[in-house]
Structure formats: structure tokens, C-alpha cells
Design an enzyme around this catalytic site. Structure first.
Site, short mmCIF file in Angstrom:
data_model
loop_
_atom_site.label_atom_id
_atom_site.label_comp_id
_atom_site.label_asym_id
_atom_site.label_seq_id
_atom_site.Cartn_x
_atom_site.Cartn_y
_atom_site.Cartn_z
N GLU A 40 5.37 10.39 3.40
CA GLU A 40 4.16 9.61 3.13
C GLU A 40 3.75 8.74 4.30
OE1 GLU A 40 1.07 9.45 0.47
OE2 GLU A 40 2.90 10.64 0.40
N GLU B 15 2.17 1.93 -3.41
CA GLU B 15 1.11 2.57 -4.22
C GLU B 15 1.10 4.08 -3.98
OE1 GLU B 15 -3.14 3.87 -3.37
OE2 GLU B 15 -3.03 1.70 -3.00
N HIS B 16 1.21 4.49 -2.72
CA HIS B 16 1.27 5.93 -2.42
C HIS B 16 2.49 6.57 -3.06
CE1 HIS B 16 -1.74 6.89 0.90
NE2 HIS B 16 -2.02 5.64 0.55
N HIS C 171 0.83 -1.21 0.00
CA HIS C 171 0.00 0.00 0.00
C HIS C 171 0.86 1.26 0.00
CE1 HIS C 171 -2.76 2.86 2.36
NE2 HIS C 171 -3.19 2.84 1.12
#
Length: 926
Positions: free
Chosen positions: A159, A82-83, A79
């Protein structure tokens, strides 16, 4: 953790013709219209030309890697990668990927997005134009995602906070109850250890190198597929693919690591019970587990069709069974779903009226046993075969939009499933529907019931109590009931029919035809107006509306909750003298609903039908106008749901009640209802309120919009609408005046480690037609500026939402900014938000940002005109505002209306400090 079986979803769906071999073991034929193949580096591609809507292109990059592919020290990193794909690549450092795409009119989150699940990561690009420039940029970005994402420590650090806020935002009782269910259903598997959101301790501390390790291991072209669907030249697109996405990756010379997707079958009865704060409705789920089977053969396709019919007939029986009040069941259904990648789960799911679990379990077991022993009837099977045959004929000519096709292909591509052409699907359905027998259904049901892996899962309201039975007793009761002779199923021989209505036929005359919008205006002989527009944006669908002035703000404040309750109970009872169950039986093959609608300033009725069923819908409308009976069953259901609502009021609801009271003092709203009052309403009060406020005001304007020809509309309007007595009432709309408290409101006690921040904005303003679009542009500008500061710069939020609106009769603009965050950062982020608003007021809107948001608004408007629902709403809204279609075309002047000076002036008014009210709900310990 569940996803519906792709083949089940694909039956009768649209995605053109070739001969089919009859051997059941033969493979299904792949749709020849889809250009599919593999590039030299291993990347698979699927390219389909589809011109609905025109000029649009939808691209999906599917990575066969999700949270299940993570190492133990990487939980949540799929995940996070993906960011990071939006945070920089070799060619587009930092946020330049988003900036480059947005310059072409695309919008982050709407057109540029991604998601991560257990098995896959998917990146999505929605192009509003098929020109060469946009396609080349899209492929350039995809190449960067495939090969060149960068993982600079500062970018990864930035992030981490965003991912933590995404995790924080989703925390809820529903999430926890879902996790508890999954832990039981998926026990012993890797799935229970690999929630895609991840482990926040790992997210906080993992090195940028380990994040990059996941990317370099799994983001390899032979582990990816690209899907392109839209108004394209397929040869040109394949050529662009080969030119832009053929970069070799040395890692493809190594073997891909195998991942264990298995959920061990526990081949015995299991019993478990769960509870969670905020869960107040008891439920029972009886599940049967099995491994998935081959889905790409003719035999498997036929079996899936048999399973679909079995499921449908089970649910039709459950609908009848749940109405037997002694069962204690509010709703019951049966469905099959994928549990992970390699396991199927078949579930009887019951929501209960009370907590008499033992009695309901016995009733459910007896229901299942009766079907096992006696099977379904030939009437049931014949009826369903007839329904599916008719549906198959209709689906042959229905066009599917590119967006739906692209998204459906994700599941097929990720699971290596064959995609059928329209004609092949039609021929297969036609052949197999003529072959299916009762024995097929019985065999399918018996195979499910014979599965050894069974789970009885009970969800209890708090306080959770010890169950009065154990798993051994449940197994014994199951075996005993299965062997015990059950009563014959009552097919309910009574056949319901629509009452025969007799009334005088009226007439109509055409008053206007608006060539620009192909809109007709008719005056009916009863004085009402009919608006008609032909649109096939949703083929074989028609929208009907009957609308008049009135609404909840045109009646005494004391009757606000009474009328809302009356509308709910009358609609739940049925349509006139027809009960809801009778309506459902009459229209079981093509469901029809006519519903009462009531807003603050208008009221009436709405319904949707197929063109051939519009006469039936209008018959229901006339029945609705004739009477408003209230059944004991509907009233009891309303009272039960009211008690449940007040029983489960959580802190979030209390917060909204408090905020509403501060902003709307002495005004009844949905948040001011009191249990004693709601439960005190009796049949006479409710019936009288509905009769007086709804049925005694029938001076409607009618709208018929959709895939239906003019002559048919005129005939139906003369018969069913022109003879309705036009009853009028003198009512005075009382606009709600929003109060802006001078002090912030803070409520503590949220059980999640989170703060929810809401900033309301209010300003006096005279309504104007064009402001709808100006509000949208201002909201998008505010939202983007806040995202860049609160998310990209300080990593304090996952997302921020903002909006502005003003109803036609309202004297004020109303707006809202909302986000969730770490409770420790509320003061900081609220301060920064106010800084952004103050800066917009002081320095105005950046012209480059305005141009970008204007382009995004044009794209959004074009998409609205691709939807029949939106078209119907836009036409109705224009007539509601100014009794003509002129407002529909306001967008054509948007470039002249949305100037910097205009938006600056609107911002000065809407964002002013005196109109801001901050409300905060946060965790108790902060």
C-alpha cells in the site's frame, strides 16, 4: 484545511417537534427522531429512519482521529491506516472486504469508501437494499474496521506505493498555493505540520508495527460513532448494533490523549504575499481570526442566524460595489469558515482585474468603513427577513434525502453538535427572525472588525514583486479610513421590473399519453412538440428545456469559435433588453437563469425554477428570443478572460492541444482557438452569429419536467410557447471523424514528478440505443481488471479511470483509459495495460465479473431515477434518439442484452490494437 461551520450550514436544512424553553442559555433540543445513545463499550450511535429514497441505507463510521493525532514519526499514517482497512482484517484477509460487499451489488469507490482529514477518519457504506443480509454484512465489516484490521508487512508494503501515487496525483500549482496560504493563516499550529496525505519519506520507510500502533491507540470504540440513516426499522437496527458492535476493548479503560487543535491568534495586523507558477489572477484576502464559541445553545443559534443575515447583506452590497469599474475588482465576496477545529476566519475575498493593489485596498477599506459607520438600512434588513421567513415556511415541508442527512450528520457528530428536528428549527427561525434588529447586525459586524488578529494576504501573478507598502502603512491606512467620514451608501433606488410582453395566445392538443412513464406529448399550434412529466424527486423544482437540431457541427468550421464566443457574451450581457444585474435584482430572492446551450449536434435553451416561478422563467425565455444585445461590460470581460486564458496556458493545456490536433486534424475544437482571432470578434460579428445560428432556429421540442401540475403546464404552454414563431434552417450535421495516430505521443516538461498516461480507444461502429449500458459495463470491467493489476498487484497507481461512449450521429465508438504514475514506471504500466486489453480480447470476459458489473449497473440505474436532473436528461435523451420514450426502458432488458457473447464482441471491437493511441505527459527529468 477549511470546513464551513456546521451550524451555518444547518440553518434551514432538513433533518419534528418539542417545546422550546425561552432562556437563551438553554441548550438546543436534540432531534427526537434520531435514536442516539452509547453502547457498553463506549461506541456512540445515531440512527434515523428516512424513506427517501426507499429501501436505501447509508452508514458512516466516524473515527475521531486524523492526521492531527499522529506522532512526529507517523506523518501520513492516519491516511495509510484508512487504506489498510480495505487490505485485510482477521475475518476478511487481503481484499476480501471489498469482494464480500461487491457481491451484494455495492461498488468500490461509489458505495464503499473512506476519507481522512485533520481531525477524523470516516468510512462510508451505501446500501441499495435494506434487507437483513446486507445490514448484517455491513455491521460485520464495521466491526472488522473497529477491531480487527491487520497490518501484515507485505500488505503495508503493497500500500505504500498506492499512497505515494495518491500524493503524486494531487500535486499541482493550486495545491501549492493553498499550502502557502495555510502556512500563513495557521502559523504556529500543529496543522501546518500534519497534512493528511503525509510525509512520503515516512510512508516509504515506516514499519508495519508503527502503522498498527496508530490503529490500536486511536481506533477504540469510545472514540468512534456510527451513523445509520435510511429506510429502516430503527429498533431492529439498534438491536443489530448491540449484537454486532459491542465488542469490548481494554484500551477504553485508559484516558484518551488530548490533541492541541489550537491555532494561536496573532493579535496584530499581518501582511503577506504569495505567488505560484500557473496562478495568473491577482487577488486580495482580508481575514479576521477568532476562537470558536459554544454552538449548542439558543443564544448561539440566534447569533449564527444574525451572522448569516449580516453575511448575506454584506455580499449583496459587494455585488453592487464590484460593478463600479474604478474599483478594479472582477468579483468580491465575504464568508466565514472554520480554520481547523477551534478557530473561525471571516474573509473579504477579491479577485482583481489588474495589479493595482494599493488602490483596491483603499477602496475595500472605505467600503467596510461606510458600513461600520452607517450600518445597513431597514429596507435591507426587512427584505432579508422577508426572504428568510418565506424560505423557512417552504423548508418545513421539503424532504431531504438520506444520503444528504447522513453526510451532514458526520460534521455534527464529529464536533459534538446538536441536531435539530425540522419543527424545532422552524419554530426557532420563526421566533428569532421576528426579533433581529439593525442593532444586532451592527454589533455583529463591529465585533468582527474589532478583532485584533487581522491578515491582508495578496496573491500575485509571477513574477512576484515587492509590495509598495508595509504592514505598518496598511494598519495606518485602515485606522485612518475607519475614522474618516464616508459617503452615504447609495441603495440604488431604481427598481427593475420584468417588461410587459404582449403576444397572441396559442393552443395545444394532446397527441399521446404514455401510461408506463406518465409522459404526455402535446402538439402546439405553432407545430412544436411539448413533452411533460410530473416528478417530485426534487420537490418544488421544475426543469425547462427548448431543444432543436443544429449545434456546432452543423455550421461552417470557420464559425465554430465565433459562435461559442457569441453564446458566452450574449448570456453574460443578460436576457434580451434586461441586463444581467437587472435580472439578478428582480429575482434576488429566488434566482432565475435562462441559459443558451449548444452541443455538437443540438442547441437551445435551459432553465430551472420553482413551480410558482415557471411563468417568470418562460417570460425570460421569450425575452431571450426577442433580441441578443451585447454590453460593453460583457465584451470587455470576455476579452479580459480570453487574455488571461492565453496568459496562463500551462503544459497540461499545451498537451491537450497537441493531442486534440493529432486526433482531430483540420477540425476546430475547444483546443484550437487562437488569441488574435478570439480578441478580434466585435459586437456586430458576435450579435449576427447569435441571431443567425441561435435565434433564427426556433423549431424546438419543449420539455417541462418536475414538481408542477398538468393544468398549470398547459396554461403556460398555450400562453408562452404555442405562439412562438417556429423558424427552421436547413443544416447538415458533419460528424467528427477521429484519427488514430500509429505512434505514441510523448510530451516532456511537466513540473510535477509525475506522468499522466492517456490511452484513447476508437472503433467504427453503428450506434444503437442499448449500447449506452453495454459501454458502461465494458468500461467498469476494464477499470476493475486494470485496478487489480496496476494498483493491487504492482502498487503503481492510485486509481484508473475508463469510459466508452458514442453519440447518436457519431460513426465511431470513443473510449479512454487514464492514470497517473511515477515517470519511471510509465513503460511498465503501459505494457501491463495493453496486456490486460489483449487478454480481454483473447479470452473474453469472466462471467462472474460480468454478473457483478451487471448488478452494479442495475444499482446505478436505480439511483439515476432518484434524481430529477437525471430523469429529465433520460427523457430528453430518449426523445432525441427516437422521438418517443421507449429508450427510457432499455435497462429493463439489460440482463438479456448484456450477455457474455455481446460484451465479448463489443470488447473485440472497442479494444483492438489498431484503435489504441497512447499519449503521455511526463516530468522533464525523466
Amino acid at each position: 484545511m477549511k470546513k464551513t461551520t456546521a451550524l451555518f450550514l444547518l440553518i434551514f436544512s432538513l433533518i419534528a417537534c418539542q417545546s422550546l424553553e425561552l432562556s437563551p442559555n438553554n441548550n438546543l433540543p436534540f432531534d427526537p427522531n434520531i435514536q442516539h445513545g452509547k453502547l457498553s463499550n463506549g461506541l456512540q450511535y445515531f440512527v434515523l429512519k428516512n424513506t427517501e429514497p426507499k429501501e436505501r441505507v447509508y452508514i458512516r463510521l466516524v473515527i475521531n482521529a486524523g492526521s492531527m493525532h499522529e506522532d512526529d514519526d507517523q506523518k501520513g499514517i492516519a491516511h495509510l491506516v484508512e487504506h489498510m482497512a480495505f487490505n485485510g482484517s482477521k475475518k476478511y484477509p487481503e481484499n476480501q472486504i471489498i469482494n464480500a460487499l461487491e457481491k451484494l451489488g455495492m461498488k468500490f469507490a461509489r458505495d464503499i469508501n473512506a476519507f481522512t482529514d485533520f481531525e477524523n477518519t470516516v468510512y462510508t457504506l451505501n446500501l441499495d437494499s435494506n434487507n437483513q443480509q446486507k445490514l448484517e454484512l455491513a455491521f460485520d465489516v464495521i466491526n472488522e474496521w473497529m477491531n480487527n484490521i491487520t497490518f501484515l508487512p507485505k500488505d503495508v508494503d503493497g500500500e505504500r506505493g498506492v499512497v505515494q501515487e495518491e500524493w503524486r496525483r494531487r500535486l499541482s500549482p493550486m495545491l501549492r498555493i493553498g499550502n502557502k496560504k495555510s502556512a500563513i493563516e495557521m502559523a504556529g499550529s500543529r496543522y501546518v505540520l500534519r497534512d493528511p496525505i503525509g510525509d512520503m519519506d515516512i510512508i516509504k520507510t515506516i514499519s508495519a508495527k508503527r502503522v498498527a500502533d496508530f490503529y490500536h491507540k486511536w481506533y477504540r470504540p469510545d472514540n468512534m460513532s456510527v451513523i445509520i440513516v435510511g429506510d429502516i426499522d430503527t429498533k431492529q437496527v439498534v438491536k443489530l448494533l448491540k449484537q454486532n458492535l459491542s465488542q469490548e476493548n481494554p484500551i477504553t479503560k485508559t484516558t484518551l490523549e488530548k490533541i492541541d487543535f489550537n491555532i494561536p491568534l496573532i493579535n496584530k495586523w499581518r501582511l503577506d504575499s504569495i505567488s505560484e507558477q500557473g496562478t495568473t489572477i491577482p487577488s486580495i484576502e482580508l481575514s479576521f481570526f477568532e476562537n470558536t464559541i459554544e454552538t449548542n445553545t439558543l443564544a448561539s443559534y440566534k447569533q449564527e442566524l444574525i451572522q448569516q443575515i449580516t453575511t448575506r447583506l454584506l455580499n449583496l452590497r459587494l455585488q453592487q460595489w464590484e460593478k463600479e469599474t474604478e474599483n478594479g475588482v472582477d468579483s468580491a465576496n465575504f464568508y466565514r469558515t472554520h480554520l481547523g477545529k477551534e478557530t473561525l476566519q471571516s474573509i473579504f475575498s477579491l479577485q482583481l482585474i489588474d495589479t493595482q493593489y494599493s488602490k483596491t485596498i483603499d477602496k475595500l477599506f472605505a467600503f467596510i468603513a461606510s458600513i461600520k459607520q452607517q450600518g445597513f438600512t431597514q429596507n435591507e434588513l426587512s427584505g432579508e427577513i422577508k426572504r428568510l421567513t418565506q424560505l423557512n415556511e417552504k423548508q418545513l415541508n421539503i424532504r431531504s434525502g438520506s444520503l444528504k442527512i447522513a453526510d451532514d450528520l458526520i460534521t455534527s457528530v464529529a464536533n459534538k453538535q446538536v441536531v435539530l428536528s425540522v419543527n424545532d428549527r422552524y419554530e426557532l427561525n420563526k421566533r428569532f427572525l421576528s426579533q433581529i434588529t439593525l442593532a444586532d447586525l451592527q454589533r455583529t459586524l463591529n465585533q468582527t472588525l474589532a478583532l485584533k488578529a487581522k491578515l491582508l494576504l495578496i496573491t500575485q501573478p509571477l513574477p512576484q514583486k515587492a509590495l509598495p507598502f508595509d504592514v505598518a502603512e496598511i494598519e495606518t491606512r485602515w485606522n485612518n479610513v475607519m475614522e474618516m467620514q464616508q459617503h452615504q451608501w447609495d441603495e440604488k433606488k431604481q427598481i427593475e421590473k420584468l417588461p410587459h410582453l404582449t403576444f397572441n395566445t396559442g393552443s395545444l392538443s394532446q397527441e399521446k399519453y404514455w401510461d408506463r412513464g406518465d409522459i404526455y406529448e402535446f402538439r402546439l399550434s405553432n407545430g412544436s412538440k411539448l413533452i411533460y412529466h410530473y416528478s417530485d424527486k426534487t420537490p418544488n423544482q421544475v426543469h425547462f428545456r427548448a431543444v432543436t437540431q443544429g449545434g456546432l457541427r452543423s455550421i461552417p468550421n470557420k464559425d465554430y469559435h465565433l459562435l461559442r464566443a457569441a453564446v458566452s457574451v450574449v448570456d453574460e450581457t443578460g436576457v434580451g433588453e434586461l441586463s444581467l444585474s437587472a435580472v439578478n435584482q428582480i429575482f434576488s430572492r429566488d434566482p432565475l437563469v435562462i441559459a443558451t446551450v449548444i452541443d455538437d449536434d443540438k442547441q437551445g435553451f435551459t432553465g430551472v425554477s420553482k413551480p410558482k416561478d415557471l411563468e417568470n422563467l418562460l417570460t425570460l425565455f421569450r425575452l431571450k428570443l426577442r433580441s441578443s444585445p451585447i454590453s460593453d461590460l460583457a465584451l470587455e470581460k470576455y476579452r479580459r478572460e480570453t487574455r488571461d486564458y492565453f496568459k496562463q496556458i500551462d503544459l497540461e493545456t499545451q498537451f491537450m492541444q497537441a493531442v486534440s490536433k493529432l486526433r482531430f486534424p483540420n477540425i476546430e475544437t475547444v483546443y484550437t482557438q487562437k488569441q488574435a482571432q478570439q480578441l478580434s470578434f466585435d459586437k456586430n460579428q458576435l450579435n449576427n452569429a447569435y441571431q443567425h445560428y441561435i435565434l433564427d432556429k426556433t423549431d424546438f421540442t419543449y420539455f417541462i419536467i418536475g414538481d408542477i401540475e398538468l393544468n398549470q403546464v398547459k396554461k403556460l404552454a398555450e400562453r408562452y410557447l404555442a405562439s412562438i414563431e417556429s423558424k427552421t434552417q436547413i443544416r447538415h450535421f458533419v460528424p467528427t471523424i477521429i484519427h488514430t495516430p500509429t505512434q505514441s505521443f510523448i510530451m516532456n516538461g511537466l513540473k510535477e514528478p509525475r506522468a499522466d498516461v492517456e490511452i484513447y480507444l476508437t472503433a467504427d461502429n453503428t450506434w444503437r440505443t442499448e449500447q449506452k449500458y453495454l459501454f458502461n459495463i465494458l468500461a467498469d470491467i476494464v477499470q476493475e481488471k486494470l485496478r487489480l493489476i496496476l494498483r493491487e498487484k504492482v502498487s503503481g497507481i492510485y486509481s484508473v479511470n475508463s469510459w466508452f461512449m458514442q453519440d447518436v450521429y457519431a460513426p465511431q465508438i470513443e473510449g479512454k483509459i487514464e492514470f497517473s504514475c511515477d515517470p519511471k514506471r510509465v513503460e511498465e504500466l503501459t505494457y501491463l495495460t495493453n496486456q490486460v486489453l489483449d487478454d480481454i480480447i483473447k479470452n473474453g470476459i469472466d462471467e462472474n465479473l460480468l454478473r457483478k458489473k451487471l448488478a452494479e449497473q442495475h444499482t446505478q440505474i436505480r439511483r439515476e431515477f432518484d434524481s430529477l436532473v437525471s430523469i429529465a436528461s433520460i427523457i430528453e435523451e430518449s426523445y432525441w434518439q427516437q422521438d418517443n420514450p421507449d429508450a427510457i426502458y432499455t435497462y429493463q432488458h439489460l440482463d438479456q442484452l448484456a450477455t457474455k457473447a455481446t460484451i465479448d464482441a463489443l470488447a473485440q471491437k472497442a479494444l483492438k490494437k489498431s484503435g489504441r493511441f497512447v499519449s503521455i505527459l511526463k516530468a522533464a527529468s525523466y
